[in-house]
Design a protein around this motif. Structure first.
Motif, PDB file in Angstrom:
ATOM      1  N   ARG A  93       9.947  56.835  45.601  1.00 29.46           N
ATOM      2  CA  ARG A  93       9.404  56.733  44.237  1.00 29.46           C
ATOM      3  C   ARG A  93      10.377  57.300  43.217  1.00 29.46           C
ATOM      4  O   ARG A  93      10.566  56.719  42.140  1.00 29.46           O
ATOM      5  CB  ARG A  93       8.068  57.475  44.170  1.00 29.46           C
ATOM      6  CG  ARG A  93       7.394  57.406  42.853  1.00 29.46           C
ATOM      7  CD  ARG A  93       6.919  56.024  42.569  1.00 29.46           C
ATOM      8  NE  ARG A  93       6.183  56.037  41.305  1.00 29.46           N
ATOM      9  CZ  ARG A  93       5.897  54.969  40.639  1.00 29.46           C
ATOM     10  NH1 ARG A  93       6.244  53.795  41.083  1.00 29.46           N
ATOM     11  NH2 ARG A  93       5.239  55.051  39.507  1.00 29.46           N
ATOM     12  N   SER A  94      11.002  58.388  43.529  1.00 27.36           N
ATOM     13  CA  SER A  94      11.996  58.974  42.626  1.00 27.36           C
ATOM     14  C   SER A  94      13.182  58.036  42.441  1.00 27.36           C
ATOM     15  O   SER A  94      13.713  57.891  41.339  1.00 27.36           O
ATOM     16  CB  SER A  94      12.469  60.318  43.168  1.00 27.36           C
ATOM     17  OG  SER A  94      13.523  60.819  42.415  1.00 27.36           O
ATOM     18  N   TRP A  95      13.591  57.383  43.513  1.00 23.93           N
ATOM     19  CA  TRP A  95      14.714  56.447  43.430  1.00 23.93           C
ATOM     20  C   TRP A  95      14.337  55.232  42.593  1.00 23.93           C
ATOM     21  O   TRP A  95      15.133  54.740  41.799  1.00 23.93           O
ATOM     22  CB  TRP A  95      15.144  56.023  44.829  1.00 23.93           C
ATOM     23  CG  TRP A  95      16.233  55.014  44.814  1.00 23.93           C
ATOM     24  CD1 TRP A  95      16.116  53.684  45.059  1.00 23.93           C
ATOM     25  CD2 TRP A  95      17.604  55.244  44.510  1.00 23.93           C
ATOM     26  NE1 TRP A  95      17.329  53.079  44.930  1.00 23.93           N
ATOM     27  CE2 TRP A  95      18.265  54.013  44.593  1.00 23.93           C
ATOM     28  CE3 TRP A  95      18.337  56.371  44.172  1.00 23.93           C
ATOM     29  CZ2 TRP A  95      19.618  53.870  44.361  1.00 23.93           C
ATOM     30  CZ3 TRP A  95      19.686  56.235  43.940  1.00 23.93           C
ATOM     31  CH2 TRP A  95      20.303  55.013  44.034  1.00 23.93           C
ATOM     32  N   LYS A  96      13.107  54.738  42.742  1.00 23.83           N
ATOM     33  CA  LYS A  96      12.671  53.575  41.970  1.00 23.83           C
ATOM     34  C   LYS A  96      12.584  53.897  40.480  1.00 23.83           C
ATOM     35  O   LYS A  96      12.883  53.059  39.652  1.00 23.83           O
ATOM     36  CB  LYS A  96      11.303  53.098  42.458  1.00 23.83           C
ATOM     37  CG  LYS A  96      11.332  52.426  43.791  1.00 23.83           C
ATOM     38  CD  LYS A  96      11.932  51.069  43.688  1.00 23.83           C
ATOM     39  CE  LYS A  96      10.941  50.070  44.192  1.00 23.83           C
ATOM     40  NZ  LYS A  96      11.436  48.730  44.149  1.00 23.83           N
ATOM     41  N   LEU A  97      12.150  55.132  40.147  1.00 23.95           N
ATOM     42  CA  LEU A  97      11.970  55.487  38.741  1.00 23.95           C
ATOM     43  C   LEU A  97      13.275  55.839  38.045  1.00 23.95           C
ATOM     44  O   LEU A  97      13.522  55.414  36.916  1.00 23.95           O
ATOM     45  CB  LEU A  97      10.997  56.664  38.616  1.00 23.95           C
ATOM     46  CG  LEU A  97       9.541  56.352  38.922  1.00 23.95           C
ATOM     47  CD1 LEU A  97       8.714  57.613  38.861  1.00 23.95           C
ATOM     48  CD2 LEU A  97       9.005  55.312  37.966  1.00 23.95           C
ATOM     49  N   SER A  98      14.107  56.631  38.686  1.00 25.92           N
ATOM     50  CA  SER A  98      15.279  57.153  37.978  1.00 25.92           C
ATOM     51  C   SER A  98      16.611  56.772  38.591  1.00 25.92           C
ATOM     52  O   SER A  98      17.652  57.121  38.048  1.00 25.92           O
ATOM     53  CB  SER A  98      15.191  58.677  37.897  1.00 25.92           C
ATOM     54  OG  SER A  98      15.270  59.225  39.192  1.00 25.92           O
TER      55      SER A  98
END
Length: 145
Positions: A93-98
């Motif tokens: 999720r962190s990779w997808k967002l930022s």
């Protein structure tokens, strides 16, 4: 070296590498560190369970292996797997967002930490050039409020 000593050395290496990786800023390295700590914990349970014995199936209770450490090891494996899956979902999720794998420094938390560190020590030097360290200016600003 005995087998137990080899397991203890392997466990110590896994614990140290896991702690080192947990202290990194990369989320993927944190996940790998957590996995190493989980494996080290399983080795700890294996070493602490004692020497191998007879299976707990039979007519006499002499020399049987205690099944409790094995149950603890299975429980630790399940918990490590569940938390690893959760951490992997957070990393994804962190990779997808930022599009970043690094944990950034929160400036507000850093400022609060500097204030707490400076409240009890007069020898602490503030490294932030934006904060005015002149006590007279701070006193004038406080009087103006």
């Amino acid at each position: 070296m005995t087998v137990t000593l080899v397991l203890v050395v392997a466990m110590a290496v896994l614990f140290s590498c896991g702690v080192y990786l947990l202290l990194e800023r990369s989320l993927t390295r944190m996940l790998l560190g957590f996995l190493l700590l989980g494996n080290a914990l399983n080795l700890l349970l294996l070493v602490m369970s004692g020497a191998a014995g007879k299976p707990p199936i039979g007519k006499s209770a002499e020399g049987i292996t205690d099944p409790l450490p094995q149950a603890f090891a299975l429980t630790a494996i399940v918990i490590t797997f569940a938390v690893s899956a959760f951490l992997l979902a957070l990393i994804h999720r962190s990779w997808k967002l930022s599009r970043a794998d690094e944990v950034e420094v929160d400036e507000a938390d850093a400022a609060i930490g500097r204030q707490r560190d400076g409240s009890g020590d007069e020898d602490v030097v503030d490294e932030d050039p934006e904060i005015d360290t002149d006590p007279e200016a701070a006193q004038q600003e406080e009087n103006a409020r």
